[in-house]
Scaffold this active site. Structure first.
Site, PDB file in Angstrom:
ATOM      1  N   GLU A 179       0.808  -1.218   0.000  1.00 37.63           N
ATOM      2  CA  GLU A 179       0.000   0.000   0.000  1.00 37.63           C
ATOM      3  C   GLU A 179       0.836   1.260   0.000  1.00 37.63           C
ATOM      4  O   GLU A 179       1.898   1.318   0.618  1.00 37.63           O
ATOM      5  CB  GLU A 179      -0.859   0.050   1.262  1.00 37.63           C
ATOM      6  CG  GLU A 179      -1.910  -1.010   1.282  1.00 37.63           C
ATOM      7  CD  GLU A 179      -3.110  -0.576   2.100  1.00 37.63           C
ATOM      8  OE1 GLU A 179      -3.945  -1.422   2.367  1.00 37.63           O
ATOM      9  OE2 GLU A 179      -3.220   0.611   2.445  1.00 37.63           O
TER      10      GLU A 179
ATOM     11  N   CYS B  27       4.059  -6.572   8.298  1.00 38.79           N
ATOM     12  CA  CYS B  27       4.927  -6.040   9.354  1.00 38.79           C
ATOM     13  C   CYS B  27       5.041  -7.081  10.461  1.00 38.79           C
ATOM     14  O   CYS B  27       4.037  -7.669  10.863  1.00 38.79           O
ATOM     15  CB  CYS B  27       4.341  -4.745   9.916  1.00 38.79           C
ATOM     16  SG  CYS B  27       5.404  -3.961  11.154  1.00 38.79           S
TER      17      CYS B  27
ATOM     18  N   CYS C 282       1.920  -4.496  16.569  1.00 38.15           N
ATOM     19  CA  CYS C 282       1.390  -3.568  17.569  1.00 38.15           C
ATOM     20  C   CYS C 282      -0.128  -3.772  17.651  1.00 38.15           C
ATOM     21  O   CYS C 282      -0.793  -3.964  16.625  1.00 38.15           O
ATOM     22  CB  CYS C 282       1.723  -2.127  17.191  1.00 38.15           C
ATOM     23  SG  CYS C 282       3.510  -1.854  17.083  1.00 38.15           S
TER      24      CYS C 282
ATOM     25  N   CYS D 234      -2.708  -1.650  15.433  1.00 34.17           N
ATOM     26  CA  CYS D 234      -2.373  -1.380  14.029  1.00 34.17           C
ATOM     27  C   CYS D 234      -2.809  -2.527  13.123  1.00 34.17           C
ATOM     28  O   CYS D 234      -2.505  -3.693  13.393  1.00 34.17           O
ATOM     29  CB  CYS D 234      -0.863  -1.155  13.907  1.00 34.17           C
ATOM     30  SG  CYS D 234      -0.335  -0.846  12.209  1.00 34.17           S
TER      31      CYS D 234
HETATM   32  N1  SAH Z   1       6.612   0.748  12.026  1.00 30.27           N
HETATM   33  C1  SAH Z   1       6.779   2.173  11.976  1.00 30.27           C
HETATM   34  C2  SAH Z   1       6.150   2.740  10.740  1.00 30.27           C
HETATM   35  C3  SAH Z   1       4.638   2.620  10.678  1.00 30.27           C
HETATM   36  S1  SAH Z   1       4.125   4.188  11.026  1.00 30.27           S
HETATM   37  C4  SAH Z   1       6.283   2.789  13.261  1.00 30.27           C
HETATM   38  O1  SAH Z   1       5.669   2.084  14.053  1.00 30.27           O
HETATM   39  O2  SAH Z   1       6.562   3.951  13.508  1.00 30.27           O
HETATM   40  C5  SAH Z   1       2.549   4.188  11.316  1.00 30.27           C
HETATM   41  C6  SAH Z   1       2.208   5.223  12.379  1.00 30.27           C
HETATM   42  O3  SAH Z   1       0.819   5.118  12.569  1.00 30.27           O
HETATM   43  C7  SAH Z   1       2.872   4.866  13.706  1.00 30.27           C
HETATM   44  O4  SAH Z   1       3.101   5.963  14.516  1.00 30.27           O
HETATM   45  C8  SAH Z   1       1.808   3.976  14.250  1.00 30.27           C
HETATM   46  O5  SAH Z   1       1.941   3.730  15.572  1.00 30.27           O
HETATM   47  C9  SAH Z   1       0.559   4.745  13.892  1.00 30.27           C
HETATM   48  N2  SAH Z   1      -0.652   3.904  13.969  1.00 30.27           N
HETATM   49  C10 SAH Z   1      -0.716   2.568  13.883  1.00 30.27           C
HETATM   50  N3  SAH Z   1      -1.978   2.145  14.043  1.00 30.27           N
HETATM   51  C11 SAH Z   1      -2.737   3.248  14.214  1.00 30.27           C
HETATM   52  C12 SAH Z   1      -4.143   3.463  14.405  1.00 30.27           C
HETATM   53  N4  SAH Z   1      -5.022   2.440  14.416  1.00 30.27           N
HETATM   54  N5  SAH Z   1      -4.561   4.733  14.536  1.00 30.27           N
HETATM   55  C13 SAH Z   1      -3.699   5.766  14.488  1.00 30.27           C
HETATM   56  N6  SAH Z   1      -2.373   5.620  14.297  1.00 30.27           N
HETATM   57  C14 SAH Z   1      -1.888   4.368  14.168  1.00 30.27           C
END
Ligand code: SAH
Length: 373
Positions: free
Chosen positions: A112, A146, A150, A153
């Site tokens: 994506e 990934c 988390c 996410c």
């Molecule tokens: N792996 C890296 C890059 C992905 S960034 C990282 O974790 O930083 C994606 C960003 O969006 C990160 O800050 C992540 O925590 C945030 N994110 C993930 N899921 C989310 C959600 N459901 N709502 C808002 N932000 C989210």
């Protein structure tokens, strides 16, 4: 020059790959010098490398057979050499003009990318009226899936497939640029995947986007959840890019509840490495913090976060949670968000609240997953 598949390149945080390490083809990601070497290996004069460079980066050539300035006979010989462009598998546009793309890679995997236009005078109109376009940001993926998983996410829910190559990262930016018919001004490495688990290809892509596509390093942001030793190693490259660290919690107990990798890489170690980064680079770090109602958005969390960040040259980016199906977190009410902001500001922390763009196209932060087949 090696023709190994780029995916066989080892992922260490060593120096940026130089000519002899470059896996070529595909050609995308290569510099003028690298293309010059490659064409000479084919018995052609070096300036043909410059021509190919112009066509693949500026003129949108997706195959070498399109490059009409090359001699016909040679062109037919190299017609099958891959440039490294993906094909559009799916495209959807949100009302605010944000466009989400699912791109099909050479091996059939899908990744994506999101194009986020910013219009002057706050006019977020999807009419493509270029005269109103102020900024065009691309959110690029660095991995298929990934491995970090988390809890909040969507990307991690589908597991991890593989790292993206340098060409596959650069292709995403060119795809958005060509679709919008506008130059991309900013790039955030915040799509699918964890960039610091794919350091070599991310560094290679940064250099290519900077030198070959012409986007200033200061307009690039690499976002990481934090991988042991990798932030320090990243600092050694002395790039002008912004580092964003996804913190999401002010203490270890809460952080490990949200982020599995925090179990083996505690928040104290992460913050120590962030301080080293600031010392080495002299650059500030942006800390990202997803706000989850009732979980990490209470006033005491804000106060604890301010204490954790004391002494840092920092900036906090609050991201109100974007809903995903698998978990039942909620986005906090706006007065809760405002209270959180105020507590940080009272402690002299600069704060921005990032209401993600592209929500209804499933293109917002954390919503990236491959769900259209
Ligand atoms: N792996 C890296 C890059 C992905 S960034 C990282 O974790 O930083 C994606 C960003 O969006 C990160 O800050 C992540 O925590 C945030 N994110 C993930 N899921 C989310 C959600 N459901 N709502 C808002 N932000 C989210």
């Amino acid at each position: 020059m090696s023709v190994n598949s780029p995916s066989t390149m080892s992922d260490s945080s060593a120096a940026v790959p130089h000519v002899s390490e470059i896996a070529i083809p595909p050609l995308l990601g290569a510099s003028v010098a690298e293309l010059g070497v490659w064409v000479q290996q084919q018995g052609q004069p070096a300036y043909r490398g410059k021509q190919i460079h112009d066509w693949i980066y500026n003129q949108g050539a997706r195959s070498l057979s399109e490059i009409s300035v090359l001699p016909k006979q040679w062109r037919s010989q190299i017609a099958e050499v891959p440039v490294g462009r993906s094909t559009e598998h799916f495209r959807s546009q949100a009302r605010d003009g944000t466009v989400k793309y699912l791109l099909k890679l050479a091996d059939g995997e899908i990744v994506e990318t999101v194009g986020i236009p910013n219009f002057k005078w706050g006019k977020n109109v999807p009419t493509g009226d270029a005269s109103n376009l102020d900024r065009l940001t691309v959110c690029v993926s660095t991995q298929v899936g990934c491995p970090m998983a988390c809890d909040f996410c969507a990307t991690g829910k589908g597991g991890f497939k593989r790292n993206l190559t340098r060409a596959e990262i650069v292709d995403q930016v060119l795809t958005v640029q060509e679709d919008f018919k506008e130059r991309v001004s900013n790039i955030v490495f915040m799509g699918m995947g964890e960039p610091l688990l794919n350091v070599n290809h991310v560094l290679g892509a940064i250099h290519c986007l900077n030198k070959d596509v012409g986007i200033g390093q200061r307009n690039l942001t690499v976002s990481t959840v934090g991988i042991r030793d990798r932030i320090r190693q990243f600092a050694q490259h002395h790039l002008q890019v912004t580092l964003a660290v996804s913190l999401h919690a002010p203490n270890q107990r809460l952080r490990q509840q949200l982020i599995p990798s925090a179990n083996s890489y505690p928040i104290g170690d992460l913050m120590a490495e962030c301080r080293e980064y600031v010392e080495i680079t002299g650059r500030r770090i942006t800390f990202e913090y997803v706000l989850l109602a009732g979980v990490n958005d209470l006033p005491e969390h804000a106060a604890e976060l301010a204490r954790l960040l004391r002494g840092f040259q920092n900036h906090v980016n609050l991201i109100p949670y974007n809903p995903i199906n698998e978990v039942d977190y909620q986005r906090p009410e706006s007065d809760r968000i405002n209270a959180f902001v105020q507590i940080l500001q009272q402690q002299h922390i600069t704060v921005s609240v990032r209401y993600s763009r592209g929500l209804e196209a499933d293109a917002a932060c954390g919503q990236l997953r491959v769900n259209k087949s």
